[in-house]
Design a protein around this motif. Structure first.
Motif, PDB file in Angstrom:
ATOM      1  N   GLY A 105       0.770  -1.297  -0.108  1.00  0.00           N
ATOM      2  CA  GLY A 105      -0.089  -0.013  -0.008  1.00  0.00           C
ATOM      3  C   GLY A 105       0.741   1.388   0.115  1.00  0.00           C
ATOM      4  O   GLY A 105       0.248   2.314   0.091  1.00  0.00           O
ATOM      5  N   VAL A 106       2.233   1.129  -0.111  1.00  0.00           N
ATOM      6  CA  VAL A 106       3.045   2.327  -0.046  1.00  0.00           C
ATOM      7  C   VAL A 106       3.355   2.495  -1.481  1.00  0.00           C
ATOM      8  O   VAL A 106       4.347   1.791  -2.138  1.00  0.00           O
ATOM      9  N   LEU A 107       3.050   3.397  -2.134  1.00  0.00           N
ATOM     10  CA  LEU A 107       3.319   3.578  -3.647  1.00  0.00           C
ATOM     11  C   LEU A 107       3.907   5.130  -3.881  1.00  0.00           C
ATOM     12  O   LEU A 107       4.328   5.299  -5.032  1.00  0.00           O
ATOM     13  N   PRO A 112      -1.733   9.870   1.280  1.00  0.00           N
ATOM     14  CA  PRO A 112      -2.600   8.796   1.713  1.00  0.00           C
ATOM     15  C   PRO A 112      -1.989   7.407   1.296  1.00  0.00           C
ATOM     16  O   PRO A 112      -2.277   6.235   2.009  1.00  0.00           O
ATOM     17  N   ASN A 113      -1.278   7.357   0.288  1.00  0.00           N
ATOM     18  CA  ASN A 113      -0.737   5.950  -0.320  1.00  0.00           C
ATOM     19  C   ASN A 113       0.770   6.203  -0.176  1.00  0.00           C
ATOM     20  O   ASN A 113       1.465   5.372  -1.089  1.00  0.00           O
ATOM     21  N   ILE A 410       7.900  -3.958 -11.860  1.00  0.00           N
ATOM     22  CA  ILE A 410       7.968  -2.612 -11.700  1.00  0.00           C
ATOM     23  C   ILE A 410       6.919  -1.910 -11.540  1.00  0.00           C
ATOM     24  O   ILE A 410       5.907  -1.767 -12.538  1.00  0.00           O
ATOM     25  N   GLU A 411       6.526  -1.108 -10.477  1.00  0.00           N
ATOM     26  CA  GLU A 411       5.548  -0.339 -10.471  1.00  0.00           C
ATOM     27  C   GLU A 411       5.723   1.127 -10.161  1.00  0.00           C
ATOM     28  O   GLU A 411       6.972   1.316  -9.654  1.00  0.00           O
ATOM     29  N   HIS A 412       4.947   1.879 -10.596  1.00  0.00           N
ATOM     30  CA  HIS A 412       5.307   3.304 -10.435  1.00  0.00           C
ATOM     31  C   HIS A 412       3.912   4.349 -10.538  1.00  0.00           C
ATOM     32  O   HIS A 412       2.758   3.859 -11.158  1.00  0.00           O
TER      33      HIS A 412
END
Length: 501
Positions: A105-107, A112-113, A410-412
């Motif tokens: 949940g840490v983006l 908030p995220n 990989i997420e962004h």
């Protein structure tokens, strides 16, 4: 044997990383029990772990760290190690938990995220490698940088300073990027430091980390020590004795320097060529980054010497890495990170210790989600089925497993300009639109939230300069899309099968 494709973009004309190990484990084997007699012995001996984590370190800076290069010659380097998100807080959250950002949940670094609040409020601190090893009797210490938004002066859960579960010793700084004038939370008290040479943060952490090792060894207790530095993150302040190091040093000019890929996505295509002034600034930044790493390198040498004098060298793992990479001029981008290019997502990972093959480089597809289960397996702790990553222990003795992961996610999440975010505060760094990417040893495939796509064939295009997604067949694009969708929706054990597109 290291491939040309791996070596060129990693070093861009610089000395190679050390040499080769390849292996993997199936999901069931890596979780249910230690894989093989070697892992059972490791658990029985309860080895120590020293984990040194830099901030924003690109792999082309490794040549300026002789102690880390010595570590490479005595251990294993992972040449295709990538981070799940090339941004400080999401990456560090994945390191602590072994979970992808979509599961922690840490983006981002704040909001908030993002940041410490998202990690804490989401309950992630209750299940980390620290809580697992402390439960097995380890003395655990966290020193330096924790998560963006953490401050020693804040009261959290009735504690001031707040110390998360799992840590026996807590020496953590909030905003220590400048290296001076900071507050350090020493367990539940605050120590203020000024701008004298003896206050230089890396040196302070070096003294504390050596003292922790000595105390742990004297108590005959196994220990886990994480030292997370703020350098070479900007402003890349070097120690006073290193301010004149590397005179005339310039940033590498790889083929990607000041060059746009063909068919670049819109956010990148609009970047102008670098001016002479901008190139000079890039050279200055690279030189300061190399200078700021010297104190970290000396710290590693001192820690290894302290461990040896304490008689713990034969049962201590040393792990060196970075939370994300960094670009400086590549693809016409000035100072920054957050892209899916290898400059940003592919970072150093060096491990030396009991039974680790010396002087080798593995091209196994591994990620920062694999560190937590690795540390837990070293300490004989169970690994939750909620963990997305897998232990690297079976890869460290030179073996090979055909079931090894084939693709990393990989997420962004695009981050807006914010004065409170050191990576998106109106400076040179650019945060691309939202994207997800597949990174394998053969290609990088990127899907943006706005519909743009990229595909770079890493075997023929190691510098990622030719976006050939338009040349792929519709069936191949559909196949890649489905594989990426499975990974970006995976959770726990399901991430292992999703990593085999």
């Amino acid at each position: 044997m290291i491939r040309t494709r791996q070596l060129l973009p990693l070093i861009a004309g610089v000395v190679p990383l050390a040499l080769a190990v390849q292996s993997g484990v199936s999901g069931a084997a890596s979780r249910a029990s230690p894989a093989g007699a070697g892992q059972a012995t490791v658990a029985a001996e309860r080895p120590n772990i020293v984990f040194v984590l830099t901030d924003d370190m690109s792999s082309n800076l490794l040549q300026y760290m002789p102690e880390v290069r010595k570590l490479q010659s005595q251990g294993t380097t992972f040449g295709d190690y990538v981070v799940s998100n090339s941004l400080c807080c999401p990456s560090r959250s994945s390191i602590f938990t072994g979970r992808y950002p979509h599961n922690t949940g840490v983006l981002s670094n704040e909001g908030p995220n993002g940041g410490f609040n998202a990690f804490h409020d989401g309950g992630q601190e209750r299940d980390t490698f620290a809580t697992a090893l402390k439960a097995k009797g380890y003395r655990t210490a966290m020193m330096g940088k924790y998560l963006n938004g953490y401050s020693p002066g804040d009261t959290v859960d009735g504690q001031r300073p707040y110390v998360p579960p799992g840590w026996s010793q807590w020496d953590v700084v909030g905003g220590g990027y400048k290296g001076y004038k900071y507050d350090l939370a020493h367990n539940h008290s605050v120590q203020s430091h000024g701008d004298r040479p003896k206050d230089y943060l890396t040196d302070v952490l070096s003294k504390k980390s050596n003292a922790f090792v000595k105390k742990s060894a004297a108590a005959s207790k196994p220990f886990l020590l994480e030292v997370a530095l703020f350098t070479p993150h900007g402003p890349s302040t070097p120690a006073p004795r290193d301010e004149d190091a590397f005179p005339g040093l310039t940033a590498p000019r790889s083929p990607a320097f000041d060059t746009l890929p063909t068919d670049a996505p819109r956010w990148l295509a609009r970047q102008d060529r670098l001016s002479p002034h901008e190139k000079n600034k890039i050279d200055e930044k690279f030189r300061k980054r190399a200078q700021s790493l010297q104190s970290i390198d000396r710290m590693i040498g001192k820690l290894r010497a302290t461990v040896a004098r304490a008689g713990e060298a034969d049962k201590t793992y040393f792990v060196f890495s970075s939370d994300n990479g960094f670009h400086l001029g590549e693809y016409r981008l000035k100072a920054g990170k957050q892209t899916a290019f290898d400059t940003d997502v592919r970072v150093p990972l060096v491990i030396a210790g009991p039974g680790v093959a010396a002087g080798r480089t593995s091209d196994a597809q591994v990620s920062n989600i694999d560190l937590a289960p690795t540390f837990q397996r070293i300490g004989g702790a169970p690994v939750s089925p909620r963990v997305d990553g897998h232990s690297l222990l079976p890869l460290l003795d030179g073996g090979w497993d055909a079931n090894s992961r084939q693709a990393n996610l990989i997420e962004h999440r695009h981050a807006k300009r914010s004065p409170g975010d050191p990576d998106n505060n109106g400076g040179e760094s650019i945060s691309p639109p939202d994207y997800h990417a597949l990174r394998t040893n053969a290609y990088t495939y990127v899907e943006y939230g706005n519909g743009a796509m990229e595909y770079y064939d890493l075997r023929t295009d190691p510098y990622q300069l030719r976006n050939v997604v338009s040349q792929l067949s519709g069936a191949r694009r559909a196949e890649l899309h489905d594989a990426l969708t499975r990974l970006k929706q995976c959770d726990g054990d399901g991430c292992w099968s999703a990593g085999h597109p």
